[in-house]
Scaffold this motif. Structure first.
Motif, short mmCIF file in Angstrom:
data_model
loop_
_atom_site.label_atom_id
_atom_site.label_comp_id
_atom_site.label_asym_id
_atom_site.label_seq_id
_atom_site.Cartn_x
_atom_site.Cartn_y
_atom_site.Cartn_z
N ARG A 13 0.86 -1.11 -0.03
CA ARG A 13 -0.13 0.26 -0.06
C ARG A 13 0.89 1.02 0.10
O ARG A 13 0.80 2.29 -0.74
N LYS A 14 1.85 1.52 0.59
CA LYS A 14 3.06 2.28 0.62
C LYS A 14 3.46 3.12 -1.12
O LYS A 14 3.68 3.89 -0.88
N GLU A 15 3.79 1.56 -1.55
CA GLU A 15 4.21 1.79 -2.99
C GLU A 15 2.83 2.84 -4.03
O GLU A 15 1.89 2.30 -3.34
N ASP A 16 3.27 3.35 -4.48
CA ASP A 16 1.92 4.37 -5.82
C ASP A 16 1.70 2.74 -6.61
O ASP A 16 2.66 2.65 -7.38
N GLY A 17 0.42 3.09 -6.60
CA GLY A 17 -0.15 1.59 -7.23
C GLY A 17 0.04 0.16 -6.62
O GLY A 17 -0.49 -0.53 -7.89
N GLY A 18 0.92 -0.23 -5.76
CA GLY A 18 1.05 -1.34 -5.84
C GLY A 18 -0.12 -2.69 -5.32
O GLY A 18 0.50 -3.24 -5.76
N LEU A 19 -1.28 -2.44 -4.30
CA LEU A 19 -2.23 -2.85 -4.83
C LEU A 19 -2.20 -3.33 -5.47
O LEU A 19 -3.56 -4.75 -5.81
N ARG A 20 -3.31 -2.30 -6.64
CA ARG A 20 -3.91 -2.71 -8.27
C ARG A 20 -2.52 -2.99 -9.09
O ARG A 20 -3.16 -4.00 -9.79
N ALA A 21 -1.80 -3.19 -9.20
CA ALA A 21 -0.24 -4.03 -9.53
C ALA A 21 -0.67 -5.42 -9.33
O ALA A 21 -0.04 -6.16 -9.90
N LEU A 22 -0.96 -5.19 -8.15
CA LEU A 22 0.07 -6.79 -7.54
C LEU A 22 -1.84 -7.35 -7.94
O LEU A 22 -1.67 -8.41 -8.25
N LEU A 23 -2.70 -7.20 -7.96
CA LEU A 23 -3.79 -7.63 -8.26
C LEU A 23 -4.84 -8.06 -9.39
O LEU A 23 -4.52 -8.93 -10.25
N ARG A 24 -3.63 -6.57 -10.34
CA ARG A 24 -3.82 -6.78 -12.03
C ARG A 24 -2.69 -8.05 -12.30
O ARG A 24 -3.72 -8.67 -13.27
N ALA A 25 -2.05 -8.30 -12.18
CA ALA A 25 -0.78 -9.95 -11.73
C ALA A 25 -1.22 -10.36 -11.46
O ALA A 25 -1.34 -11.80 -12.04
N GLN A 26 -2.02 -10.67 -10.50
CA GLN A 26 -2.98 -12.28 -9.96
C GLN A 26 -4.06 -11.92 -11.05
O GLN A 26 -3.98 -13.58 -12.01
N ILE A 27 -4.45 -11.66 -11.50
CA ILE A 27 -5.77 -11.59 -13.03
C ILE A 27 -4.71 -12.59 -14.53
O ILE A 27 -5.17 -12.88 -14.73
N ASP A 28 -3.46 -11.99 -13.97
CA ASP A 28 -2.78 -11.98 -15.46
C ASP A 28 -2.24 -13.62 -15.71
O ASP A 28 -2.04 -14.67 -16.46
N ILE A 29 -2.21 -13.81 -14.23
CA ILE A 29 -1.03 -15.41 -13.79
C ILE A 29 -2.40 -16.26 -13.53
O ILE A 29 -2.34 -17.15 -15.06
N GLY A 30 -3.75 -15.75 -13.24
CA GLY A 30 -5.31 -17.18 -13.66
C GLY A 30 -5.30 -16.63 -14.74
O GLY A 30 -5.22 -17.80 -14.87
N LYS A 31 -4.88 -15.87 -15.95
CA LYS A 31 -5.77 -16.23 -16.97
C LYS A 31 -4.55 -16.89 -18.15
O LYS A 31 -4.65 -17.77 -19.24
N ALA A 32 -3.21 -16.68 -17.45
CA ALA A 32 -2.37 -17.69 -18.24
C ALA A 32 -2.54 -18.88 -17.60
O ALA A 32 -1.70 -20.00 -18.61
#
Length: 112
Positions: A13-32
């Protein structure tokens, strides 16, 4: 995501847009992980519209019966005679009437 601790989430959460990036990465991993659906091979072209008869062809015509109406009548009369001579339970009891076409004797037709 069950292996994340509260400290990890606080750091993200301290990183700029970190949580959003993590969640998007999780979606991309699931799609792959999903396998792409197999596409069936296309049908070979036949040169004619689907469902149409090939050029020069037609449906098979019905073959006419080799037996005449008199032949059918004779066969039915023979069958009725066989029923009368065989052990047919409907004929053992005089009060019992079988309604099937084979057991019912034909009624004589009046002259018209």
């Amino acid at each position: 995501m069950s292996d994340l601790t509260p400290e990890d989430i606080a750091a993200i959460r301290k990183e700029d847009g970190g949580l959003r990036a993590l969640l998007r990465a999780q979606i991309d991993i699931g799609k792959a992980r999903r396998q792409a659906p197999t596409v069936p091979a296309p049908r070979r072209p036949t040169g004619r519209p689907p469902g149409a008869w090939p050029a020069g062809a037609a449906p098979v015509e019905r073959t006419p019966s080799r037996h005449t109406a008199a032949d059918w009548t004779k066969a039915l009369d023979d069958y009725r005679e066989w029923l009368r001579t065989a052990d047919h339970p409907e004929f053992m009891d005089e009060g019992q009437i079988c309604g099937c076409t084979g057991c019912t004797p034909p009624t004589p037709k009046e002259d018209q």
